[in-house]
Design a protein around this motif. Structure first.
Motif, PDB file in Angstrom:
ATOM      1  N   ARG A  75      -0.117   5.806   2.136  1.00 56.41           N
ATOM      2  CA  ARG A  75      -0.509   5.830   3.548  1.00 56.41           C
ATOM      3  C   ARG A  75      -1.969   5.403   3.679  1.00 56.41           C
ATOM      4  N   PHE A  85      10.097  -6.323   9.915  1.00 56.19           N
ATOM      5  CA  PHE A  85       9.102  -5.422  10.474  1.00 56.19           C
ATOM      6  C   PHE A  85       9.830  -4.343  11.263  1.00 56.19           C
ATOM      7  N   GLN A  93      12.468   1.193   6.448  1.00 51.08           N
ATOM      8  CA  GLN A  93      11.588   0.658   7.498  1.00 51.08           C
ATOM      9  C   GLN A  93      10.576  -0.311   6.870  1.00 51.08           C
ATOM     10  N   HIS A  94      10.273  -1.399   7.591  1.00 51.75           N
ATOM     11  CA  HIS A  94       9.230  -2.357   7.197  1.00 51.75           C
ATOM     12  C   HIS A  94       9.546  -3.143   5.910  1.00 51.75           C
ATOM     13  N   ARG A  98       6.845  -3.515   0.094  1.00 48.83           N
ATOM     14  CA  ARG A  98       5.802  -2.507  -0.133  1.00 48.83           C
ATOM     15  C   ARG A  98       6.246  -1.413  -1.092  1.00 48.83           C
ATOM     16  N   TYR A 169      -4.854  -0.603   7.662  1.00 47.98           N
ATOM     17  CA  TYR A 169      -5.415   0.653   8.168  1.00 47.98           C
ATOM     18  C   TYR A 169      -6.941   0.517   8.150  1.00 47.98           C
ATOM     19  N   GLN A 191       5.927   0.375  22.173  1.00 43.43           N
ATOM     20  CA  GLN A 191       6.952   1.112  21.416  1.00 43.43           C
ATOM     21  C   GLN A 191       6.905   2.611  21.719  1.00 43.43           C
ATOM     22  N   ASP A 210       1.407   2.418  19.976  1.00 45.07           N
ATOM     23  CA  ASP A 210       2.292   1.711  19.043  1.00 45.07           C
ATOM     24  C   ASP A 210       2.788   0.471  19.783  1.00 45.07           C
ATOM     25  N   VAL A 242       0.072  -5.932  15.720  1.00 48.98           N
ATOM     26  CA  VAL A 242       0.567  -4.592  16.021  1.00 48.98           C
ATOM     27  C   VAL A 242      -0.614  -3.632  15.955  1.00 48.98           C
ATOM     28  N   TRP A 244      -1.485   0.407  16.009  1.00 50.27           N
ATOM     29  CA  TRP A 244      -0.807   1.703  15.855  1.00 50.27           C
ATOM     30  C   TRP A 244      -1.808   2.805  15.553  1.00 50.27           C
ATOM     31  N   ARG A 250       2.461  13.004  17.085  1.00 47.86           N
ATOM     32  CA  ARG A 250       3.232  12.201  16.115  1.00 47.86           C
ATOM     33  C   ARG A 250       2.708  12.394  14.701  1.00 47.86           C
ATOM     34  N   PHE A 254       4.164  13.266   9.844  1.00 44.68           N
ATOM     35  CA  PHE A 254       3.840  12.545   8.602  1.00 44.68           C
ATOM     36  C   PHE A 254       3.262  13.517   7.575  1.00 44.68           C
ATOM     37  N   GLU A 269      -2.521  -4.723  12.768  1.00 44.97           N
ATOM     38  CA  GLU A 269      -1.631  -5.352  11.799  1.00 44.97           C
ATOM     39  C   GLU A 269      -1.431  -6.827  12.136  1.00 44.97           C
TER      40      GLU A 269
HETATM   41  C1  BG6 Z   1       3.714   0.686  12.590  1.00 42.48           C
HETATM   42  C2  BG6 Z   1       4.884   0.825  13.533  1.00 42.48           C
HETATM   43  O1  BG6 Z   1       3.589  -0.651  12.236  1.00 42.48           O
HETATM   44  O2  BG6 Z   1       3.941   1.452  11.415  1.00 42.48           O
HETATM   45  C3  BG6 Z   1       5.078   2.299  13.854  1.00 42.48           C
HETATM   46  O3  BG6 Z   1       4.652   0.072  14.705  1.00 42.48           O
HETATM   47  C4  BG6 Z   1       5.255   3.103  12.563  1.00 42.48           C
HETATM   48  O4  BG6 Z   1       6.211   2.459  14.691  1.00 42.48           O
HETATM   49  C5  BG6 Z   1       4.055   2.820  11.666  1.00 42.48           C
HETATM   50  O5  BG6 Z   1       5.350   4.478  12.860  1.00 42.48           O
HETATM   51  C6  BG6 Z   1       4.109   3.554  10.318  1.00 42.48           C
HETATM   52  O6  BG6 Z   1       5.275   3.223   9.649  1.00 42.48           O
HETATM   53  P1  BG6 Z   1       5.591   3.818   8.217  1.00 42.48           P
HETATM   54  O7  BG6 Z   1       6.978   3.344   7.876  1.00 42.48           O
HETATM   55  O8  BG6 Z   1       4.566   3.278   7.268  1.00 42.48           O
HETATM   56  O9  BG6 Z   1       5.502   5.318   8.363  1.00 42.48           O
END
Ligand code: BG6
Length: 296
Positions: A75, A85, A93-94, A98, A169, A191, A210, A242, A244, A250, A254, A269
């Motif tokens: 993270r 994406f 996801q994504h 990665r 980040y 989003q 987001d 993007v 975020w 939220r 995590f 992003e």
């Molecule tokens: C962003 C998305 O790019 O990544 C968000 O737009 C998402 O919706 C965030 O929550 C983090 O994603 P992940 O999969 O790394 O927890």
């Protein structure tokens, strides 16, 4: 098959500029140094985790609760979202890029610029049911700025499409005193609230944000009022940006993010998401590029 530390050193080490290191979690990293600063790249996910120009605070945020474990991205830093994406039914996801260990390809020094190239293993996709043949490389270039380029080529016999992002980040001292300049007048898909909206003026991060901006501008500026610094995010080969920040509620979802960590980062992003997804004909190649520069 993963490369040993000795093999990685043989391919990549350059005295005084590129070193293969082992993180506290026991995973290989590549440390690039020059007279301007350093960059630390984990081989897992080809993830840039530190960019520290001398004389400035770290440019990239990494969560203090981040865990470095095989098969999962950290993270923070710059995770690579590819070849999709966002969420996808029945899949991670994504995308998968990665979550897998990349391979060392080459390193070089040209004047003041130190570069490193890594490759996404060709079989990483087939292992998760991705049908298309690709050649995907990440090049990280440290000079007086940081450049990251994701090169994607179609090695198959049919056209296919990818979306993705360099999910950067950025570290800030205080999110409440941070604004993003350069998105004024840009449309975005929200989003959080749903629907398409139009950005008016600078973007202030004062709630969960987001958004997929349909943004082709060459550069944005992240103005960190508390740190009195500006991070310029320049890009190419990218049809969206993007932004975020999970904000307070939220963040609780995590496990790898402290409750107050949202105050110290914003993700900007460099992406090809939504309508900016890229279609590649057989043999065709595209590059998604990002340059980070700190200005006071
Ligand atoms: C962003 C998305 O790019 O990544 C968000 O737009 C998402 O919706 C965030 O929550 C983090 O994603 P992940 O999969 O790394 O927890």
């Amino acid at each position: 098959m993963s490369q040993s530390i000795a093999q990685l050193s043989g391919i990549l080490s350059i005295d005084g500029h590129v070193a293969v290191t082992v993180s506290p979690a026991g995973l290989p990293h590549l440390l690039l140094t020059n007279r301007h600063g350093l960059v630390d790249v984990a081989l897992a996910g080809a993830q840039v985790l530190r960019y520290e120009p001398h004389g400035t605070a770290p440019v990239l945020f990494v969560s203090e609760r981040a865990q470095e474990v095989a098969g999962k991205s950290v993270r923070g830093g710059i995770p690579i979202c590819w070849p999709w994406f966002g969420p996808k039914a029945g899949a991670a996801q994504h995308g998968f890029a990665r979550n897998v260990v990349w391979q060392a390809v080459s390193s070089e020094v040209h004047g003041e610029t130190v570069s490193l190239t890594l490759a996404l293993p060709a079989d990483a996709g087939s292992a998760v049911g991705w049908p298309d043949a690709y050649a995907v490389m990440l090049t990280v270039r440290l000079s007086d700025v940081l450049v990251v380029e994701l090169s994607v080529a179609n090695r198959g016999t049919q056209a296919w499409q990818w979306s993705g992002a360099l999910h950067t980040y950025l570290a800030v001292d205080d999110i409440r005193q941070t604004r993003i300049v350069g998105l004024d007048g840009c449309r975005y898909r929200d989003q959080v609230l749903g629907g398409e909206q139009l950005q008016h003026g600078d973007l202030l991060i004062d709630r969960e944000i987001d958004r997929v901006y349909h943004d082709r501008a060459a550069a944005l500026r992240v103005v960190d009022g508390a740190a009195l610094r500006v991070i310029e995010v320049a890009k190419w080969g990218s049809g969206s940006t993007v932004v975020w920040n999970p904000w307070i509620e939220r963040s609780a979802g995590f496990a790898d993010l402290a409750p107050d960590a949202y105050q110290r980062f914003v993700c900007v992003e460099t992406a090809n998401a939504d309508a900016a997804a890229v279609t590649l004909a057989p043999g065709e190649r595209t590059v998604l590029g990002l340059r980070l520069r700190v200005t006071e």
